[in-house]
Design a protein around this motif. Sequence first.
Motif, mmCIF file in Angstrom:
data_model
loop_
_atom_site.group_PDB
_atom_site.id
_atom_site.type_symbol
_atom_site.label_atom_id
_atom_site.label_comp_id
_atom_site.label_asym_id
_atom_site.label_seq_id
_atom_site.Cartn_x
_atom_site.Cartn_y
_atom_site.Cartn_z
ATOM 1 N N UNK A 112 0.833 -1.209 0.000
ATOM 2 C CA UNK A 112 0.000 0.000 0.000
ATOM 3 C C UNK A 112 0.866 1.257 0.000
ATOM 4 N N UNK A 113 2.017 1.196 0.683
ATOM 5 C CA UNK A 113 2.938 2.346 0.655
ATOM 6 C C UNK A 113 3.456 2.579 -0.758
ATOM 7 N N UNK A 114 3.813 1.490 -1.452
ATOM 8 C CA UNK A 114 4.283 1.631 -2.818
ATOM 9 C C UNK A 114 3.188 2.192 -3.714
ATOM 10 N N UNK A 115 1.962 1.750 -3.488
ATOM 11 C CA UNK A 115 0.850 2.287 -4.278
ATOM 12 C C UNK A 115 0.684 3.773 -4.010
ATOM 13 N N UNK A 116 0.804 4.161 -2.724
ATOM 14 C CA UNK A 116 0.708 5.578 -2.382
ATOM 15 C C UNK A 116 1.828 6.357 -3.051
ATOM 16 N N UNK A 117 3.036 5.785 -3.037
ATOM 17 C CA UNK A 117 4.166 6.459 -3.687
ATOM 18 C C UNK A 117 3.894 6.636 -5.179
#
Length: 161
Positions: free
Chosen positions: A79-84
């Motif tokens: 999810x962090x990568x998606x946010x990034x």
Amino acid sequence: MGCCFFHLVLKHNSKGPGDASPDEGVVEDLPLIDEKAVEQLTEGLISHYLPDLQRSKSALQELTQNQVVLLETLEQEISKFKECNSILDINALFSEAKHYHNKLVNIRNEMMMLHEKTSKLKKRALKLQQKRQKEELEREQQREKELEREKQLTAKPARRT
């Protein structure tokens, strides 16, 4: 302790060489085995393997819990990568918006400059038109004066009285 049980059964069931199948007569021989011995052997077998099985069970439970934690952590990282990625997309949109804003500012400045030039050209054209009209008017007046003068200079027949 567990191998003793099998040893007793095999010893009891073993017959001489050349006998029929080794399974033959096992059912008949089982009542000869003492129930208390079977119970003791079973308890011994269980007590021998149960601690290892319980340790294996707790190790598997711990491993399962660790896997759950790891999966949750991976989901959070994903999810962090998606946010990034979405932030990068937003940054790209902002930079694109800035680029087009600069283009609009340049177009506006060009339009203002063209407006000023056209205004100056209109004023100049108006002045030229007024000058031409004035010159034309002066030429017309000059022609009228010359015609009037020619009229006056033309010979007039004398009047006879």
